[in-house]
Scaffold this active site. Structure first.
Site, PDB file in Angstrom:
ATOM      1  N   THR A 150       0.833  -1.203   0.000  1.00  0.00           N
ATOM      2  CA  THR A 150       0.000   0.000   0.000  1.00  0.00           C
ATOM      3  C   THR A 150       0.866   1.252   0.000  1.00  0.00           C
ATOM      4  O   THR A 150       1.877   1.311   0.696  1.00  0.00           O
ATOM      5  CB  THR A 150      -0.873   0.026   1.269  1.00  0.00           C
ATOM      6  OG1 THR A 150      -1.706  -1.117   1.284  1.00  0.00           O
ATOM      7  CG2 THR A 150      -1.711   1.296   1.344  1.00  0.00           C
ATOM      8  N   ARG A 178     -12.525  -8.733  -0.936  1.00  0.00           N
ATOM      9  CA  ARG A 178     -11.675  -8.602   0.248  1.00  0.00           C
ATOM     10  C   ARG A 178     -11.249  -7.150   0.420  1.00  0.00           C
ATOM     11  O   ARG A 178     -10.873  -6.465  -0.518  1.00  0.00           O
ATOM     12  CB  ARG A 178     -10.450  -9.495   0.118  1.00  0.00           C
ATOM     13  CG  ARG A 178      -9.458  -9.400   1.293  1.00  0.00           C
ATOM     14  CD  ARG A 178      -8.330  -8.444   1.045  1.00  0.00           C
ATOM     15  NE  ARG A 178      -7.336  -8.459   2.112  1.00  0.00           N
ATOM     16  CZ  ARG A 178      -6.319  -7.605   2.184  1.00  0.00           C
ATOM     17  NH1 ARG A 178      -6.155  -6.679   1.255  1.00  0.00           N
ATOM     18  NH2 ARG A 178      -5.456  -7.673   3.196  1.00  0.00           N
ATOM     19  N   GLY A 180      -8.728  -4.787   3.033  1.00  0.00           N
ATOM     20  CA  GLY A 180      -7.738  -4.784   4.099  1.00  0.00           C
ATOM     21  C   GLY A 180      -7.855  -3.564   4.986  1.00  0.00           C
ATOM     22  O   GLY A 180      -8.922  -2.957   5.120  1.00  0.00           O
ATOM     23  N   THR A 201       1.272   0.042   6.076  1.00  0.00           N
ATOM     24  CA  THR A 201       1.292  -0.940   5.007  1.00  0.00           C
ATOM     25  C   THR A 201       1.726  -2.263   5.627  1.00  0.00           C
ATOM     26  O   THR A 201       2.286  -2.295   6.706  1.00  0.00           O
ATOM     27  CB  THR A 201       2.248  -0.539   3.860  1.00  0.00           C
ATOM     28  OG1 THR A 201       2.166  -1.497   2.808  1.00  0.00           O
ATOM     29  CG2 THR A 201       3.683  -0.443   4.337  1.00  0.00           C
ATOM     30  N   GLY A 202       1.431  -3.350   4.936  1.00  0.00           N
ATOM     31  CA  GLY A 202       1.727  -4.664   5.494  1.00  0.00           C
ATOM     32  C   GLY A 202       0.533  -5.581   5.324  1.00  0.00           C
ATOM     33  O   GLY A 202      -0.250  -5.434   4.381  1.00  0.00           O
ATOM     34  N   GLY A 204      -2.923  -6.423   6.011  1.00  0.00           N
ATOM     35  CA  GLY A 204      -4.083  -5.691   6.506  1.00  0.00           C
ATOM     36  C   GLY A 204      -4.851  -6.424   7.583  1.00  0.00           C
ATOM     37  O   GLY A 204      -5.332  -5.817   8.545  1.00  0.00           O
TER      38      GLY A 204
END
Length: 319
Positions: A150, A178, A180, A201-202, A204
């Protein structure tokens, strides 16, 4: 003082343009939208906007959010298809009195009604990535969910106003529909001009278990620096996840306060971020860990920067 911070190297070109706008006295919202749109429009960044990686049905579903730090107004879209620059749609939604978060068909109807550009966001490169991953999954038993980069940004203008935004295509080969953390207030983003802002970010699904962006802003309000707040929020929640669930997904958060001070923390090495302030030209930093597990930042080398673009623009061959 002014400044802007963003997740990932892919934000550099947009940050560079926004930095000049802020230096020239532009407001934080116009500068921020410009910076995020630059990432959304570049097809070689395969986790955001045009060229974003598709879901399991080979459809590109995009999420984006916007927050005004002065008024705390928020706009967000999720699982929106076939519209360019979802961050601009989210900004428009933040001005509405209600119905500030729209998903799927409802978001698309709103975008159409308000004259936003309709565009097929699935590129030929993304199709190749999809088909190659399908082949790899079958042959090597790999997990399909790879890629969740992201772009999240927070900025501050000369008048002391702040804004935050996110934009993403989400997990590669995610299930249709989906969503996040990116468009979820307090998880993917949060900003208050009287304090500061943070964005994430990462993975979710783990990030929104902890509402880490809001937690960082809360900690800054209590007096912690952005760096202290990021380290505490990420470190504490990483421990919670490992204790409760046995493992923690990738967590990466950045923050900036209303003085232009900034910070970053993660539980996984390999992340990059971009910062520009009155006293710092747009700079890409890499997150590293020493032998004791203590994180530190290192400015990206010319070689790293060159390899980054070569890798992302290299020709693709369908396997």
């Amino acid at each position: 003082m002014f400044g802007i911070i963003a997740t990932w190297r892919m934000a550099l070109e947009g940050i560079t343009e926004a930095d000049q706008m802020l230096r020239d006295g532009a407001n934080c919202q116009d500068a921020l939208e410009t910076a995020v749109r630059a990432v959304e429009d570049f097809e070689y960044y395969k986790s955001v906007g045009y060229g974003g990686l598709p879901n399991e049905e080979m459809q590109v579903e995009l999420d984006a959010a916007w927050m005004d730090g002065d008024t705390l107004s928020i706009g967000a879209v999720a699982a929106i298809k076939d519209y360019a620059n979802p961050v601009s749609i989210a900004r428009k939604l933040s001005l509405e009195p209600v119905n500030n978060m729209l998903v799927g068909e409802g978001a698309e109807k709103y975008a159409h009604k308000n004259g936003f550009e309709r565009k097929n966001m699935l590129t030929e490169r993304a199709k190749i990535h999809y088909h190659n991953r399908m082949k790899e999954v079958k042959e090597l038993e790999l997990k399909p969910y790879s890629g969740h980069d992201t772009v999240g940004m927070v900025d501050l203008d000369m008048d002391g106003s702040m804004a935050a935004a996110t934009s993403t295509s989400g997990l590669f080969m995610k299930r249709a529909g989906r969503v996040g953390d990116s468009p979820i207030s307090g998880s993917g983003f949060y900003v208050d001009s009287e304090v500061g802002g943070a964005t994430a970010t990462g993975l979710g699904e783990d990030l929104f278990k902890g509402c880490l962006s809001y937690e960082i802003v809360r900690l800054m309000k209590e007096g912690l620096t952005p760096q202290e707040a990021c380290e505490k929020a990420v470190g504490d929640f990483d421990e919670v996840l490992k204790k409760r669930r046995g493992k923690a997904g990738d967590l990466f958060l950045i923050a900036m306060n209303n003085k232009g001070e900034w910070g970053c923390a993660t539980n996984i090495e390999g992340f990059s971020f971009v910062v520009a302030t009155e006293n710092l030209k747009p700079t890409v930093f890499l997150v590293k860990f020493d032998e004791n597990g203590k994180q530190y930042f290192e400015e990206a080398s010319d070689e790293w920067m060159e390899n980054y673009m070569k890798t992302r623009t290299a020709p693709l061959v369908r396997k």
